[in-house]
Write a protein that holds these residues in place. Structure first.
Motif, mmCIF file in Angstrom:
data_model
loop_
_atom_site.group_PDB
_atom_site.id
_atom_site.type_symbol
_atom_site.label_atom_id
_atom_site.label_comp_id
_atom_site.label_asym_id
_atom_site.label_seq_id
_atom_site.Cartn_x
_atom_site.Cartn_y
_atom_site.Cartn_z
ATOM 1 N N ARG A 1 0.814 -1.215 0.000
ATOM 2 C CA ARG A 1 0.000 0.000 0.000
ATOM 3 C C ARG A 1 0.846 1.263 0.000
ATOM 4 N NH1 ARG A 1 -2.566 -4.197 2.049
ATOM 5 N NH2 ARG A 1 -4.817 -4.373 1.781
ATOM 6 N N GLY A 2 2.119 1.110 -0.277
ATOM 7 C CA GLY A 2 2.979 2.276 -0.456
ATOM 8 C C GLY A 2 3.620 2.796 0.819
ATOM 9 N N PHE A 3 3.443 2.104 1.942
ATOM 10 C CA PHE A 3 4.117 2.555 3.170
ATOM 11 C C PHE A 3 5.541 2.021 3.154
ATOM 12 C CE2 PHE A 3 -0.399 2.319 4.462
ATOM 13 C CZ PHE A 3 -0.573 3.667 4.750
ATOM 14 N N ASP A 4 6.499 2.920 3.283
ATOM 15 C CA ASP A 4 7.868 2.402 3.223
ATOM 16 C C ASP A 4 8.704 2.714 4.453
ATOM 17 O OD1 ASP A 4 8.106 5.058 2.600
ATOM 18 O OD2 ASP A 4 8.394 4.665 0.449
ATOM 19 N N ARG A 5 8.114 3.387 5.441
ATOM 20 C CA ARG A 5 8.868 3.588 6.695
ATOM 21 C C ARG A 5 8.488 2.473 7.662
ATOM 22 N NH1 ARG A 5 7.756 9.275 8.966
ATOM 23 N NH2 ARG A 5 9.579 8.771 10.225
ATOM 24 N N VAL A 6 9.002 1.281 7.387
ATOM 25 C CA VAL A 6 8.584 0.094 8.142
ATOM 26 C C VAL A 6 9.816 -0.623 8.688
ATOM 27 C CG1 VAL A 6 7.260 -2.041 8.069
ATOM 28 C CG2 VAL A 6 6.667 -0.177 6.503
ATOM 29 N N SER A 7 9.941 -0.702 10.020
ATOM 30 C CA SER A 7 11.020 -1.480 10.638
ATOM 31 C C SER A 7 10.389 -2.665 11.343
ATOM 32 C CB SER A 7 11.764 -0.653 11.678
ATOM 33 O OG SER A 7 12.006 0.628 11.194
ATOM 34 N N ASN A 8 11.222 -3.599 11.795
ATOM 35 C CA ASN A 8 10.646 -4.719 12.542
ATOM 36 C C ASN A 8 11.596 -5.237 13.601
ATOM 37 O OD1 ASN A 8 11.598 -7.732 11.625
ATOM 38 N ND2 ASN A 8 11.996 -6.196 10.035
ATOM 39 N N ASP A 9 11.005 -5.956 14.558
ATOM 40 C CA ASP A 9 11.775 -6.496 15.680
ATOM 41 C C ASP A 9 11.094 -7.778 16.128
ATOM 42 O OD1 ASP A 9 13.684 -6.687 17.640
ATOM 43 O OD2 ASP A 9 12.852 -5.122 18.934
ATOM 44 N N HIS A 10 11.856 -8.577 16.870
ATOM 45 C CA HIS A 10 11.273 -9.783 17.453
ATOM 46 C C HIS A 10 11.540 -9.806 18.954
ATOM 47 C CE1 HIS A 10 9.853 -13.720 18.152
ATOM 48 N NE2 HIS A 10 11.016 -14.102 18.618
ATOM 49 N N LEU A 11 10.526 -10.092 19.747
ATOM 50 C CA LEU A 11 10.667 -10.081 21.207
ATOM 51 C C LEU A 11 10.222 -11.412 21.804
ATOM 52 C CD1 LEU A 11 9.210 -6.511 21.908
ATOM 53 C CD2 LEU A 11 11.567 -7.163 21.421
ATOM 54 N N LEU A 12 10.932 -11.837 22.837
ATOM 55 C CA LEU A 12 10.547 -13.061 23.538
ATOM 56 C C LEU A 12 9.423 -12.754 24.530
ATOM 57 C CD1 LEU A 12 14.153 -14.428 24.191
ATOM 58 C CD2 LEU A 12 12.572 -15.014 22.322
ATOM 59 N N ASP A 13 8.779 -13.815 24.995
ATOM 60 C CA ASP A 13 7.685 -13.627 25.969
ATOM 61 C C ASP A 13 8.271 -13.406 27.365
ATOM 62 O OD1 ASP A 13 5.541 -14.089 24.086
ATOM 63 O OD2 ASP A 13 6.079 -16.201 24.119
ATOM 64 N N GLU A 14 9.040 -12.359 27.515
ATOM 65 C CA GLU A 14 9.682 -12.055 28.801
ATOM 66 C C GLU A 14 9.401 -10.604 29.130
ATOM 67 O OE1 GLU A 14 13.833 -12.660 28.193
ATOM 68 O OE2 GLU A 14 13.575 -14.816 27.818
ATOM 69 N N GLU A 15 8.924 -10.405 30.341
ATOM 70 C CA GLU A 15 8.486 -9.071 30.715
ATOM 71 C C GLU A 15 9.584 -8.011 30.562
ATOM 72 O OE1 GLU A 15 5.704 -9.686 33.933
ATOM 73 O OE2 GLU A 15 5.845 -7.528 34.345
ATOM 74 N N ALA A 16 10.805 -8.347 31.004
ATOM 75 C CA ALA A 16 11.876 -7.343 30.982
ATOM 76 C C ALA A 16 12.210 -6.957 29.546
ATOM 77 C CB ALA A 16 13.107 -7.884 31.699
ATOM 78 N N MET A 17 12.333 -7.958 28.702
ATOM 79 C CA MET A 17 12.681 -7.663 27.311
ATOM 80 C C MET A 17 11.556 -6.892 26.622
ATOM 81 S SD MET A 17 13.459 -10.230 24.198
ATOM 82 C CE MET A 17 14.573 -9.779 22.878
ATOM 83 N N LEU A 18 10.329 -7.336 26.840
ATOM 84 C CA LEU A 18 9.185 -6.633 26.244
ATOM 85 C C LEU A 18 9.183 -5.174 26.688
ATOM 86 C CD1 LEU A 18 6.401 -9.345 26.664
ATOM 87 C CD2 LEU A 18 7.145 -8.379 24.483
ATOM 88 N N SER A 19 9.409 -4.962 27.949
ATOM 89 C CA SER A 19 9.330 -3.624 28.506
ATOM 90 C C SER A 19 10.439 -2.722 27.946
ATOM 91 C CB SER A 19 9.415 -3.732 30.034
ATOM 92 O OG SER A 19 9.307 -2.471 30.581
ATOM 93 N N ASP A 20 11.656 -3.234 27.942
ATOM 94 C CA ASP A 20 12.790 -2.416 27.445
ATOM 95 C C ASP A 20 12.594 -2.034 25.981
ATOM 96 O OD1 ASP A 20 13.912 -2.669 29.835
ATOM 97 O OD2 ASP A 20 15.589 -3.975 29.231
ATOM 98 N N ARG A 21 12.310 -3.044 25.184
ATOM 99 C CA ARG A 21 12.299 -2.769 23.747
ATOM 100 C C ARG A 21 11.028 -2.018 23.324
ATOM 101 N NH1 ARG A 21 16.079 -6.783 22.031
ATOM 102 N NH2 ARG A 21 15.174 -7.090 19.969
ATOM 103 N N LEU A 22 9.910 -2.329 23.954
ATOM 104 C CA LEU A 22 8.693 -1.592 23.580
ATOM 105 C C LEU A 22 8.823 -0.122 23.971
ATOM 106 C CD1 LEU A 22 5.865 -4.169 24.375
ATOM 107 C CD2 LEU A 22 6.674 -3.400 22.131
ATOM 108 N N SER A 23 9.511 0.135 25.069
ATOM 109 C CA SER A 23 9.662 1.536 25.473
ATOM 110 C C SER A 23 10.531 2.273 24.451
ATOM 111 C CB SER A 23 10.176 1.600 26.911
ATOM 112 O OG SER A 23 11.404 2.221 26.991
#
Ligand code: AMP
Ligand code: MG
Length: 400
Positions: A213-235
Motif C-alpha cells: 500500500r505504499g508505506f515504506d517507513r517500516v522497521s521490525n523487531d522480534h521479542l521473547l515472551d519475557e516481561e523485561a525484554m518486552l518492557s525495554d524494547r517496547l519503550s
C-alpha cells in the motif's frame, strides 16, 4: 465485554491523531494523500491547440471554394503563434502547436498534397470553424478546483498537479511503523529450526501488506515472551515510532504479557477483545505521545485479517484520505456460521459468465491455517450468527 468490529473501528478512528503534513517533490507523491486543494494554474488547454498535423487555414477561403494555397511558414509545438498573411496562404502546423492568428481550422495532412511550397486539397475537406482545434479553456478554466484535499494521488492526479505547475505538493507524512513479533517459539526464515519451533511469518505478512500500500517507513523487531525484554524494547519503539503493530501475546495464556507491559509503559488501553472470529483477542491502545499500538492475535490468519480490517483503514483515515466507498460482494454459495460473532470469511473473487463478481468462500481449518489463504483475494465480513447466510448475501469485501 466484547465490542463489535464496527465499534472497534470507530474507537480507533476516534483516538488516532491525524498525521502531519509535509511538502514532497512531486515524483515522490504517488500513493500519498493530498492535503491541499490544487487549482488550475491556467486555462486547459492554455491556447487554441492544434490537434492534428496538417495545415491551418482561414476556413472561409475553403468554403469560398479555394483549393490551392501557398505555404507561408511552418509552426511547431512550442513556438509562439504566427500570423497568417492572407486567406490564399496556409501555415503548416504540428499537433500541440498554438493555432496561428488569422486561421480557424486545421486540415489534416492526409487531405492535401504538398508540392514545392504549394498545397492542393484532395477531395472534400471538413472546413467548419475550429475543426481539429481544441479551444482554449475547453477542458477547464483558470482558477477552478482540480484536486481536493484528501484525494489519493494516482497517476492522473500526479499529472494534474504537474500541469498546475507544482514542483512539490503537500501530502500526509507517512507514519514510522514498527512491526513486532512476540513468542519464544518463533524462528527467523533462513535460520535452523527444531521440531517444536515455528517460523516467524507474521512480520513478513504485515510488512508485505504495508509495502503493497505504499508505506515504506517500516522497521521490525522480534521479542521473547519475557516481561523485561518486552518492557525495554517496547519503550524504545514507543519513543521512535508512531505506529506499533505487534503480533502474538494478547490472548489469555500465562505468557501473553503484551497488554500488561504496554499499560505499564503508559499505553492506555482503548479496547481488548472484539466479537469476531478470527481475531477475538485484538488489543488497541494509545501511547503517551498519541502513538497507535495494535496488539494483533498471533495466529497468522487472525493477524492478517485484523491488519487489513482495522489497522490499514485506520491509518488511511489518519492520513486524511477521503473515505473510499467499501467494496461489497455477494456470496457465491450459502454459508453457515454458528457463533454470535462477526465472521471474517476468506474468499476468492470469481467472475461469472455475465462478468459479475462473486465471493467464493474458502474457510480456513483454524485461524492458524494460513495455507488455506493461498489464491484468496481477501475476506468478507459477515454479521454475527448463528445463521445461514444465503447465496447472494451481500457483504463488505476487504482485499489482502
Ligand atoms: P499467540 O497469539 O502469541 O498466542 O500466538 C498464537 C499462535 O500464533 C501460536 O501458535 C503462535 O506460534 C503463532 N504465532 C505467533 N506469532 C507468529 C508469527 N510471527 N509467525 C507465525 N506464527 C505466529
Ligand atoms: Mg505467543
Amino acid at each position: 465485554m466484547l465490542i463489535t468490529p464496527q465499534a472497534a473501528a470507530a474507537a480507533i478512528d476516534a483516538e488516532l491523531p491525524g498525521l502531519p503534513i509535509e511538502a514532497r517533490p512531486l515524483s515522490q507523491c504517488v500513493g500519498g494523500t493530498l492535503r491541499e486543494n490544487i487549482y488550475a494554474e491556467r486555462d486547459y488547454p492554455p491556447f487554441d491547440r492544434v490537434c492534428m498535423d496538417g495545415i491551418a487555414i482561414a476556413s472561409e477561403a475553403a468554403r469560398r471554394g479555394l483549393r490551392r494555397f501557398a505555404v507561408q511558414a511552418t509552426q511547431a509545438a512550442g513556438a509562439p503563434p504566427l500570423t497568417l498573411a492572407n486567406a490564399e496562404s496556409v501555415i503548416e502546423v504540428m499537433t500541440g502547436a498554438s493555432l496561428p492568428w488569422g486561421t480557424d481550422c486545421v486540415i489534416p495532412l492526409e487531405h492535401y498534397v504538398l508540392d514545392q511550397g504549394v498545397v492542393m486539397l484532395t477531395g472534400p475537406v471538413n472546413d467548419t470553424p475550429f475543426r481539429n482545434v481544441q479551444r482554449r479553456g475547453e477542458d477547464g478554466r483558470h482558477g477552478t478546483l482540480m484536486l481536493e484535499a484528501g484525494t489519493l494521488l494516482g497517476a492522473p492526479e500526479i499529472a494534474i498537479a504537474a500541469s498546475a505547475g507544482l514542483a512539490r505538493v503537500r501530502v500526509s507524512s507517512q507514519p514510522a511503523f514498527m512491526v513486532i513479533s512476540t513468542g519464544d517459539e518463533l524462528v527467523e526464515p533462513g535460520e535452523p529450526i527444531a521440531g517444536h519451533q515455528i517460523r516467524r511469518s507474521n512480520t513478513y505478512a504485515v510488512i508485505a501488506a504495508l509495502r503493497a500500500r505504499g508505506f515504506d517507513r517500516v522497521s521490525n523487531d522480534h521479542l521473547l515472551d519475557e516481561e523485561a525484554m518486552l518492557s525495554d524494547r517496547l519503550s524504545l519503539h514507543l519513543a521512535t515510532h508512531e505506529v506499533l503493530i505487534l503480533s502474538g501475546g494478547v490472548s489469555m495464556g500465562r505468557f501473553d504479557l503484551v497488554p500488561k507491559v504496554l499499560q505499564s509503559l503508559g499505553v492506555r488501553q482503548v479496547f481488548h477483545r472484539v466479537a469476531q472470529r478470527p481475531g477475538k483477542p485484538l488489543w488497541f491502545g494509545i501511547g503517551p505521545r498519541g502513538q497507535a499500538v495494535f496488539g494483533l492475535p498471533g495466529n497468522p490468519v487472525s493477524t492478517l485479517i485484523c491488519l487489513v480490517r482495522f489497522v490499514i483503514p485506520a491509518i488511511i483515515i489518519a492520513m486524511g484520505t477521503r473515505r473510499p466507498a467499501a467494496e461489497r460482494i455477494g456470496l457465491a454459495k450459502s454459508v453457515h456460521f454458528d457463533l454470535p460473532l462477526a465472521y471474517f470469511l476468506p474468499v476468492v473473487v470469481q467472475i461469472d459468465e455475465w462478468g459479475r463478481p462473486w465471493a467464493s468462500p474458502r474457510p480456513t481449518n483454524t485461524s492458524g491455517d494460513f495455507l488455506s489463504l493461498i489464491g484468496t483475494d481477501g475476506f468478507v465480513e459477515l454479521p454475527p450468527g448463528p445463521v445461514t447466510y444465503p447465496k447472494g448475501f451481500v457483504a463488505p469485501l476487504y482485499r489482502w
